[in-house]
Motif scaffolding. Structure first.
Motif, PDB file in Angstrom:
ATOM      1  N   TRP A 107       4.926  -7.844   0.339  1.00 46.79           N
ATOM      2  CA  TRP A 107       5.416  -9.096  -0.226  1.00 46.79           C
ATOM      3  C   TRP A 107       4.667 -10.310   0.316  1.00 46.79           C
ATOM      4  O   TRP A 107       4.303 -10.352   1.487  1.00 46.79           O
ATOM      5  CB  TRP A 107       6.903  -9.271   0.100  1.00 46.79           C
ATOM      6  CG  TRP A 107       7.761  -8.169  -0.394  1.00 46.79           C
ATOM      7  CD1 TRP A 107       8.112  -7.030   0.288  1.00 46.79           C
ATOM      8  CD2 TRP A 107       8.374  -8.059  -1.686  1.00 46.79           C
ATOM      9  NE1 TRP A 107       8.908  -6.239  -0.495  1.00 46.79           N
ATOM     10  CE2 TRP A 107       9.082  -6.839  -1.707  1.00 46.79           C
ATOM     11  CE3 TRP A 107       8.400  -8.879  -2.806  1.00 46.79           C
ATOM     12  CZ2 TRP A 107       9.803  -6.423  -2.812  1.00 46.79           C
ATOM     13  CZ3 TRP A 107       9.111  -8.465  -3.908  1.00 46.79           C
ATOM     14  CH2 TRP A 107       9.812  -7.252  -3.915  1.00 46.79           C
ATOM     15  N   ALA A 109       6.301 -13.804  -0.244  1.00 43.17           N
ATOM     16  CA  ALA A 109       7.476 -14.307  -0.956  1.00 43.17           C
ATOM     17  C   ALA A 109       8.058 -15.538  -0.284  1.00 43.17           C
ATOM     18  O   ALA A 109       7.883 -15.773   0.919  1.00 43.17           O
ATOM     19  CB  ALA A 109       8.544 -13.219  -1.039  1.00 43.17           C
ATOM     20  N   ALA A 129       4.331  -9.477  -5.276  1.00 44.19           N
ATOM     21  CA  ALA A 129       4.672  -8.155  -4.759  1.00 44.19           C
ATOM     22  C   ALA A 129       3.575  -7.183  -5.172  1.00 44.19           C
ATOM     23  O   ALA A 129       3.198  -7.132  -6.341  1.00 44.19           O
ATOM     24  CB  ALA A 129       6.017  -7.687  -5.300  1.00 44.19           C
TER      25      ALA A 129
END
Length: 324
Positions: A107, A109, A129
């Motif tokens: 990730w 994020a 991702a």
């Protein structure tokens, strides 16, 4: 002179070979994780872990080879680097020979330490991702083999559809046989001036092989690096051996000095949706049913016309009899 020429040639070949694998850029220790992992007690400096994650001297195991496990490892320092390359050494292995799963995701994020249904992390995320999916019996066969590596960019509005392996939202993907190998396995995620390149070394040659490359991918700065994994009815050990983040040493570009902290993650290109074999069969059967319904409708229409004609003739005959 001949010997010197051969030596120079050999050195050049070795240097070109090494540059395929070892980056000459700057490793950022606050975003990297190499052995020995542990600091004081069970903590890891700059990293947090949750769920079934277990830290040993040689690897960090996100999930054991047991059903219904979920684990994650997240960097606690936001990444403000504009151009970077993330190199991860990992190992996925287990007792399953024909059926195994589920896989893990890497990730970049906005939010960290959020457990959820997407390989151990949250759905409707914001960021990038890269998914390494090993579930070989995933709700109907697909037109690719497993294990399978894909990438998804999300602005928080997209749903990762496990039933379709995320193929309706993926940027690109490739097949990659990384499970149950005896030698080291590595993946590289390179983000260079809005171009995302994912490469692997799965054959122990210390050289990257490109999996896919996607242009015009917009990612903000200030997001977090993480890795999560999950098992369901099927399982595997998902081990992380090292994480290295490099800041790319590029020729100066004024665009690299732009503030990217507030942009929304986006991508200009997505793979066209690819259907499962099961879906194709259903669509084929739907076509047959439509044809049969149309045929039945035509037969009913013909029958109605014939009946009307017969009734009309009968009416005419009765009218002539009354006239005579």
């Amino acid at each position: 002179m001949v010997v010197i020429s051969w030596l120079l040639l050999l050195i050049g070949v070795l240097e070109s070979f090494a540059t395929e694998w070892n980056t000459q850029d700057y490793m950022k220790r606050e975003h990297s994780l190499i052995r020995p992992y542990q600091g004081t007690g069970m903590t890891i400096p700059n990293w947090d872990f949750m769920g079934s994650t277990m830290v040993t001297n040689n690897y960090i195991r996100l999930t054991p080879d047991l059903q219904s496990k979920q684990g994650a490892l997240w960097n606690s320092v936001p990444c403000h680097i504009r151009n970077w390359e993330l190199q991860i050494q990992f190992k996925v292995h287990g007792n399953g020979k024909d059926l195994f799963g589920d896989g893990f995701a890497i990730w970049y994020a906005k939010e960290r330490m959020k457990p959820g249904p997407v390989f151990g992390s949250r759905d409707y995320f914001q960021g990038l991702a890269v998914i390494l999916d090993t579930y070989s019996n995933h709700n109907g066969q697909h037109n690719h083999q497993h294990p399978y590596i894909s990438a998804m960019v999300n602005n928080g509005s997209l749903h990762y559809d496990h039933d379709r392996d995320g193929t309706h939202t993926q940027l690109a993907g490739c097949e990659a046989k990384f499970r149950n190998l005896e030698h080291d396995t590595h993946i590289s995620i390179r983000y260079e001036r809005d171009t995302l390149t994912v490469s692997t070394d799965l054959v122990n040659k210390a050289a990257w092989k490109q999996c896919f490359q996607v242009n015009e991918v917009k990612l903000p700065t200030g997001y977090y690096i993480g890795i999560s994994a999950t098992t369901g009815d099927l399982s595997d050990n998902h081990d992380i051996l090292s994480i290295r983040l490099f800041e790319l040493d590029l020729i100066d570009d004024p665009k690299d000095r732009e503030d990217r902290s507030q942009i929304v993650p986006s991508a200009a290109f997505y793979d066209p949706p690819r259907e499962r074999v099961e879906d194709l069969k259903q669509h084929s059967w739907s076509g047959i049913k439509l044809f049969l319904l149309m045929l039945l409708g035509a037969l009913v229409l013909i029958a109605c016309v014939v009946i009307i004609i017969m009734l009309h003739k009968k009416h005419q005959e009765n009218a002539r009899k009354r006239f005579y």
